[in-house]
Design a protein around this motif. Sequence first.
Motif, mmCIF file in Angstrom:
data_model
loop_
_atom_site.group_PDB
_atom_site.id
_atom_site.type_symbol
_atom_site.label_atom_id
_atom_site.label_comp_id
_atom_site.label_asym_id
_atom_site.label_seq_id
_atom_site.Cartn_x
_atom_site.Cartn_y
_atom_site.Cartn_z
ATOM 1 N N GLY A 104 -11.075 2.728 3.322
ATOM 2 C CA GLY A 104 -11.066 1.290 3.526
ATOM 3 C C GLY A 104 -12.315 0.816 4.228
ATOM 4 N N LEU A 138 0.832 -1.205 0.000
ATOM 5 C CA LEU A 138 0.000 0.000 0.000
ATOM 6 C C LEU A 138 0.865 1.253 0.000
ATOM 7 C CD1 LEU A 138 -2.653 1.514 0.165
ATOM 8 C CD2 LEU A 138 -2.639 1.151 2.650
ATOM 9 N N ALA A 183 -7.599 9.605 5.542
ATOM 10 C CA ALA A 183 -8.135 8.253 5.429
ATOM 11 C C ALA A 183 -9.482 8.181 6.130
ATOM 12 C CB ALA A 183 -7.182 7.227 6.030
ATOM 13 N N VAL A 218 -5.320 -0.233 6.243
ATOM 14 C CA VAL A 218 -4.898 1.163 6.402
ATOM 15 C C VAL A 218 -4.397 1.396 7.825
ATOM 16 C CG1 VAL A 218 -5.608 3.567 6.302
ATOM 17 C CG2 VAL A 218 -6.493 1.959 4.619
ATOM 18 N N LEU A 270 -7.320 7.715 1.353
ATOM 19 C CA LEU A 270 -7.587 6.286 1.413
ATOM 20 C C LEU A 270 -8.959 6.055 2.035
ATOM 21 C CD1 LEU A 270 -4.152 5.151 2.914
ATOM 22 C CD2 LEU A 270 -4.756 5.386 0.491
#
Length: 243
Positions: free
Chosen positions: A114, A95, A135, A122, A112
């Motif tokens: 997830g 990643l 994220a 993550v 990101l």
Amino acid sequence: MIRRAALLLALLLPMAAVAEQAGPLVTEAGVVPRDGAASGAMVWLHPHYTEGPPPEAPAFMARLAARGWDGWRFDRPPGGAVPPASPLASGVEELAAGTAALRARGYRRVVLVGESRGAFLVLAALRMPGLADAAALAAPAAHGRSAERRPQALADFAAALDRASPDALRRMALLLFEDDGWDPDPAARAGLFQAAVARLGWGALLIDRPPAPTGHGGVQEPEFDAIFGACLADFLEGRGPCR
């Protein structure tokens, strides 16, 4: 939803015969990334391990697509529904290599998103400086639903936050849902998250077991985008506090 947005973009941009790659990350087939000309790159980390197409990204990501963000995806190798033995190790380097490849292509911002096992990946990758700008982690899970595994699931969640580099992100959102059979202790995880982001100095957004939607896949429900989508998209872009 994001695939429909990608298809729309495909009509407006030059076509590619196959998906493009940035390290282990891929685009939707037929979409040419805009790299530095885009608002940024958003990476979808889905919970899928089996053969066949991965689940579609949550509908709120289409809001970012409409604002000029390019969509990318991190596909883990298929191999059945059982997660890897080491949730805090598997896929981290890949990643980080992918987000570095996006930067090398010219993207100024990377976010990101997830879900379930993708969200836990993550978490594990937060130890990598320069991972991304922001994220969103929806119902992180990597240990199954058995009561026997809950202590380890909570311990690994805490360990991932303890190992996080202050330079990994600038903002992080955690999305927890009522009636999530994969969550070992939502109240404890909310507390661990709040303590970690305060220590790390990150902007934070906690969506903690709203009345709706519910269940482990709550982020995929239409109500989620209707209630939280605009707020979450603004938060990931850094447009200010989400209310």
